[in-house]
Design an enzyme around this catalytic site. Structure first.
Site, mmCIF file in Angstrom:
data_model
loop_
_atom_site.group_PDB
_atom_site.id
_atom_site.type_symbol
_atom_site.label_atom_id
_atom_site.label_comp_id
_atom_site.label_asym_id
_atom_site.label_seq_id
_atom_site.Cartn_x
_atom_site.Cartn_y
_atom_site.Cartn_z
ATOM 1 N N HIS A 61 48.107 12.422 13.950
ATOM 2 C CA HIS A 61 49.554 12.240 14.061
ATOM 3 C C HIS A 61 50.335 13.503 14.419
ATOM 4 C CE1 HIS A 61 49.787 12.934 9.377
ATOM 5 N NE2 HIS A 61 49.152 13.903 10.003
ATOM 6 N N HIS A 62 49.657 14.628 14.594
ATOM 7 C CA HIS A 62 50.353 15.865 14.958
ATOM 8 C C HIS A 62 50.366 16.144 16.462
ATOM 9 C CE1 HIS A 62 50.633 16.874 10.764
ATOM 10 N NE2 HIS A 62 49.326 17.010 10.609
ATOM 11 N N GLY A 63 49.512 15.478 17.222
ATOM 12 C CA GLY A 63 49.414 15.763 18.645
ATOM 13 C C GLY A 63 50.751 15.646 19.358
ATOM 14 N N ASN A 117 48.044 20.310 18.368
ATOM 15 C CA ASN A 117 48.847 20.681 17.210
ATOM 16 C C ASN A 117 48.149 20.205 15.943
ATOM 17 O OD1 ASN A 117 51.279 21.673 15.937
ATOM 18 N ND2 ASN A 117 51.973 19.567 15.702
ATOM 19 N N ASP A 121 54.620 14.895 12.441
ATOM 20 C CA ASP A 121 55.644 15.432 13.336
ATOM 21 C C ASP A 121 55.549 14.883 14.746
ATOM 22 O OD1 ASP A 121 53.233 16.831 13.448
ATOM 23 O OD2 ASP A 121 54.152 18.771 13.823
#
Length: 372
Positions: A130-132, A138, A172
């Site tokens: 879920h940070h990509g 990321n 994010d």
């Protein structure tokens, strides 16, 4: 409808390196445990496709996707590409499957969106990255498969999406992708002051998000309170056409990258409570860096989705899977808890519900009433 499990053998021998938190086996452990328990018959297992570049470009930048493929082929990145795309860094290293592995997880999540066009339950434990970001790696995430899954659902004319994230870290990348989207409800429960330090209580992502940062030591009773007072009421009121749950296992006790105190029961309860709220349910993995706690938790998720009874003691084949795991470079690997080898279910971690939790939940609910 019988749930589907999306997996791949690529995760069995692929690692981010000998020192990286993702050096530990995760998805392969879940597959092996589920089979040892007799929970993964052939008809429920789907081998994940690898997403093609064109499919990734629904959210990711073409220059970035090209750079990922080039870095995998050459096992090298230039200084310029390292700075621009954040690959070849400590968090996002160059390794042999640095495109194939995340593209396989993304392919599974894209396929999940297609499989759910007419309803059902799909589990892709390799998902949850879920940070990509669109144009850079990321937080260990080279691609963002939750975003790609939700866009896949949208292509199936699934309009109202509820995204619930119980990973220790704030999502994010997903927040960026769906900020201000009135047809997407986002709820994130994450440890406060933990990287990436986004998702503050007052961040509503353009009006569509509940961000609940929780203090260290957050335990089962507090998660049950959050579930009953925030997650289930808000998802129910939203009436989603599909629910996507990111079930990161790094929020449990004994994970090396967080400071929360949940048992795996807390995650399983969220799965049970969300299941009836939509006829389309996608469950993804996410964080989780202790091989025993993540393997047992995600195996239990599959058990909950199928309504299986959990054995008090694991059969010998399942116990062997866990005893053969290694966790080098961490104190937990030197003297692992015996119950990690013999049981699937943790002892619950209860305690009093702190006032700060109650206040933050009520603050979020009152703000939503004001905004909408």
């Amino acid at each position: 409808m019988v749930p589907s499990f999306i997996g791949s053998e690529i995760y069995r021998n692929s690692t981010y390196g000998t020192w990286h938190p993702l050096r530990v086996p995760r998805v392969s452990t879940v597959m092996d445990l589920c089979r040892a328990l007799g929970w993964l018959p052939r008809e429920q297992y789907i081998s994940s496709p690898r997403a093609k570049s064109k499919a990734l470009l629904t959210w990711h930048d073409s220059h970035y996707v090209d750079a990922l493929q080039r870095a995998e082929k050459t096992q090298h990145v230039s200084k310029e590409e390292k700075a621009r795309f954040q690959i070849g860094t400590v968090s996002n290293p160059v390794f042999p499957e640095m495109f194939k592995r995340p593209a396989t997880a993304a392919g599974g999540s894209i396929l999940a969106g297609e499989l759910l066009s007419h309803g059902g339950i799909v589990y892709n434990p390799a998902g949850g990255t879920h940070h990509g970001m669109p144009n850079r790696a990321n937080g260990f995430c080279y691609l963002n498969d939750p975003v790609l899954a939700m866009l896949s659902l949208r292509r199936q004319a699934v309009q109202r999406l509820a995204y619930v994230d119980i990973d220790a870290h704030h999502p994010d990348g997903v927040a960026l992708a769906f900020s201000g989207d009135e047809h997407c409800l986002m709820i994130s429960v994450h440890e406060e002051n933990l990287w990436p330090k986004t998702g503050q209580l007052d961040d509503d992502a353009g009006g569509n998000a509940f961000n609940l940062p929780v203090p260290r030591g957050f335990h089962d009773a507090e998660m049950a309170y959050v579930c009953d007072e925030l997650i289930i009421p808000e998802v129910s009121a939203f009436r989603p056409d599909a629910i996507v749950l990111q079930c990161g296992a790094d929020a449990v006790a004994d994970d090396p990258l967080s400071h929360l105190s949940l048992s795996n029961n807390a995650h399983w309860n969220i799965v049970r409570e969300l299941m009836p709220l939509s006829n389309r349910f996608l469950v993804l993995g996410g964080g989780g860096y202790n091989p025993w706690t993540v393997g047992r938790l995600w195996t239990g998720v599959w058990g909950v989705l199928n309504g299986h009874q959990f054995p008090e003691r694991l059969p010998s084949d399942a116990e062997s899977v866990l005893r053969n795991l290694e966790f080098k470079g961490d104190r937990r690997g030197k003297h692992p808890s015996e119950h990690w080898m013999t049981t699937l279910q943790d002892r619950p971690h209860f305690g009093s519900i702190r006032n700060i939790i109650k206040w933050r939940v009520q603050e979020l609910r009152s703000r939503r009433r004001i905004l909408f």
